[in-house]
Design a protein around this motif. Structure first.
Motif, PDB file in Angstrom:
ATOM      1  N   ILE A 191     -21.733 -18.830  54.710  1.00 25.96           N
ATOM      2  CA  ILE A 191     -21.269 -19.076  56.086  1.00 25.96           C
ATOM      3  C   ILE A 191     -21.114 -20.569  56.345  1.00 25.96           C
ATOM      4  CG2 ILE A 191     -21.993 -18.944  58.513  1.00 25.96           C
ATOM      5  CD1 ILE A 191     -23.143 -16.157  57.843  1.00 25.96           C
ATOM      6  N   GLU A 192     -22.005 -21.367  55.792  1.00 18.51           N
ATOM      7  CA  GLU A 192     -21.939 -22.810  55.993  1.00 18.51           C
ATOM      8  C   GLU A 192     -20.751 -23.444  55.266  1.00 18.51           C
ATOM      9  OE1 GLU A 192     -25.689 -24.229  54.622  1.00 18.51           O
ATOM     10  OE2 GLU A 192     -26.816 -23.476  56.357  1.00 18.51           O
TER      11      GLU A 192
ATOM     12  N   LYS B  63     -18.535  -8.676  58.879  1.00 19.43           N
ATOM     13  CA  LYS B  63     -18.355  -9.049  60.288  1.00 19.43           C
ATOM     14  C   LYS B  63     -19.262 -10.212  60.678  1.00 19.43           C
ATOM     15  CE  LYS B  63     -16.667  -4.644  62.157  1.00 19.43           C
ATOM     16  NZ  LYS B  63     -16.968  -3.489  63.041  1.00 19.43           N
ATOM     17  N   ALA B  64     -20.475 -10.204  60.164  1.00 17.64           N
ATOM     18  CA  ALA B  64     -21.396 -11.295  60.474  1.00 17.64           C
ATOM     19  C   ALA B  64     -20.922 -12.603  59.844  1.00 17.64           C
ATOM     20  CB  ALA B  64     -22.798 -10.945  59.983  1.00 17.64           C
ATOM     21  N   ILE B  65     -20.371 -12.521  58.633  1.00 20.56           N
ATOM     22  CA  ILE B  65     -19.830 -13.721  57.981  1.00 20.56           C
ATOM     23  C   ILE B  65     -18.622 -14.229  58.756  1.00 20.56           C
ATOM     24  CG2 ILE B  65     -18.660 -14.584  55.914  1.00 20.56           C
ATOM     25  CD1 ILE B  65     -20.432 -12.695  54.270  1.00 20.56           C
ATOM     26  N   GLU B  66     -17.740 -13.317  59.148  1.00 22.72           N
ATOM     27  CA  GLU B  66     -16.548 -13.693  59.897  1.00 22.72           C
ATOM     28  C   GLU B  66     -16.926 -14.394  61.204  1.00 22.72           C
ATOM     29  OE1 GLU B  66     -12.421 -11.544  61.341  1.00 22.72           O
ATOM     30  OE2 GLU B  66     -14.338 -10.512  61.691  1.00 22.72           O
ATOM     31  N   ALA B  67     -17.984 -13.884  61.855  1.00 25.59           N
ATOM     32  CA  ALA B  67     -18.447 -14.487  63.108  1.00 25.59           C
ATOM     33  C   ALA B  67     -19.301 -15.729  62.872  1.00 25.59           C
ATOM     34  CB  ALA B  67     -19.249 -13.455  63.903  1.00 25.59           C
TER      35      ALA B  67
ATOM     36  N   GLU C 144     -27.976 -15.312  61.270  1.00 19.63           N
ATOM     37  CA  GLU C 144     -29.076 -14.360  61.420  1.00 19.63           C
ATOM     38  C   GLU C 144     -28.596 -12.916  61.245  1.00 19.63           C
ATOM     39  OE1 GLU C 144     -32.333 -14.933  61.538  1.00 19.63           O
ATOM     40  OE2 GLU C 144     -31.686 -16.993  61.171  1.00 19.63           O
ATOM     41  N   LYS C 145     -27.462 -12.597  61.854  1.00 10.99           N
ATOM     42  CA  LYS C 145     -26.928 -11.239  61.699  1.00 10.99           C
ATOM     43  C   LYS C 145     -26.549 -10.965  60.248  1.00 10.99           C
ATOM     44  CE  LYS C 145     -25.213 -10.126  66.324  1.00 10.99           C
ATOM     45  NZ  LYS C 145     -24.021  -9.751  67.136  1.00 10.99           N
ATOM     46  N   ALA C 146     -26.006 -11.965  59.578  1.00 13.00           N
ATOM     47  CA  ALA C 146     -25.615 -11.794  58.185  1.00 13.00           C
ATOM     48  C   ALA C 146     -26.840 -11.549  57.303  1.00 13.00           C
ATOM     49  CB  ALA C 146     -24.846 -13.013  57.694  1.00 13.00           C
ATOM     50  N   ARG C 147     -27.880 -12.337  57.510  1.00 11.42           N
ATOM     51  CA  ARG C 147     -29.103 -12.163  56.727  1.00 11.42           C
ATOM     52  C   ARG C 147     -29.729 -10.799  56.995  1.00 11.42           C
ATOM     53  NH1 ARG C 147     -31.676 -16.806  54.674  1.00 11.42           N
ATOM     54  NH2 ARG C 147     -33.723 -15.925  55.153  1.00 11.42           N
TER      55      ARG C 147
END
Length: 219
Positions: A101-102, A188-192, A196-199
């Motif tokens: 994500i970073e 979806k969490a990566i896209e956003a 925290e949601k991704a993990r």
């Protein structure tokens, strides 16, 4: 015993190592089964030298046990090994998705979406083998997106174990939609760009995968 065709890549010893590793992890060689150099060399149509080198490598990986004056024996792949893999994967992949994500740009995330669409297609058509490969590539892409060569090396170091663990979780067609949904939540969490949601999505997916794998273990 099912024979695996050599790919022609890497050294002969590496090819033989990969074949034997795959057989041990997938249970083609039973736990405690003696691995006879001459027999393996004859079957694979190679000399004993690459077989000996392969067995030495697998002793280092603790997939083979060498007993002096008796020979080499398959150690197998236990239920605890399966559980350990998911514990390691959970920690590594939570870190990988954080760094992904970073570091990932929109084009790379778009490619991940394309991979997800491919997984959807394979899921609705119950293309098990193709879904397995697409599933692996989805996770591999996240590792690459992390931008860390060390993360990628960690993945490579236990890729065969991950493959076996993942393969055992995709054997029931009724599980496939849920498995796809878990990957969709990760995407979806990566896209956003919500770390925290991704993990959390990665952790839920791998915990569910562990449970599915253990349910399949004795079937």
């Amino acid at each position: 015993m099912q024979s695996r065709i050599m790919s022609g890549e890497g050294s002969l010893a590496e090819e033989v190592t990969e074949i034997l590793r795959d057989r041990i992890i997938n249970g083609e060689y039973k736990m405690g089964e003696k691995l006879i150099e001459n027999k393996i060399a004859s079957e694979l149509k190679v000399s004993r030298t690459p077989v000996r080198d392969a067995l030495s490598q697998l002793v280092e990986e603790q997939l083979v046990e060498y007993i002096p004056n008796k020979g080499c024996f398959a150690r197998g792949f236990s239920r605890k090994d399966m559980s350990d893999i998911y514990a390691v994967r959970q920690e590594v992949e939570k870190l990988a998705v954080t760094w992904a994500i970073e570091n990932a740009d929109k084009d790379v995330i778009k490619k991940l979406h394309d991979q997800l669409e491919l997984m959807s297609f394979y899921t609705v058509n119950n293309f098990y083998e193709k879904l397995l490969a697409a599933n692996e590539e989805f996770h591999n892409m996240i590792y690459q997106m992390s931008g860390s060569r060390f993360i990628v090396q960690v993945l490579k170091s236990y890729q065969d174990y991950v493959h076996t663990a993942r393969k055992s979780t995709l054997r029931k067609e009724e599980d496939l939609p849920g498995i796809y949904k878990e990957h969709e939540e990760i995407y979806k969490a990566i896209e956003a760009r919500d770390v925290e949601k991704a993990r959390d999505a990665v952790a839920r997916h791998l915990e569910s995968s562990r449970i599915r794998a253990e349910e399949r273990w004795n079937t």
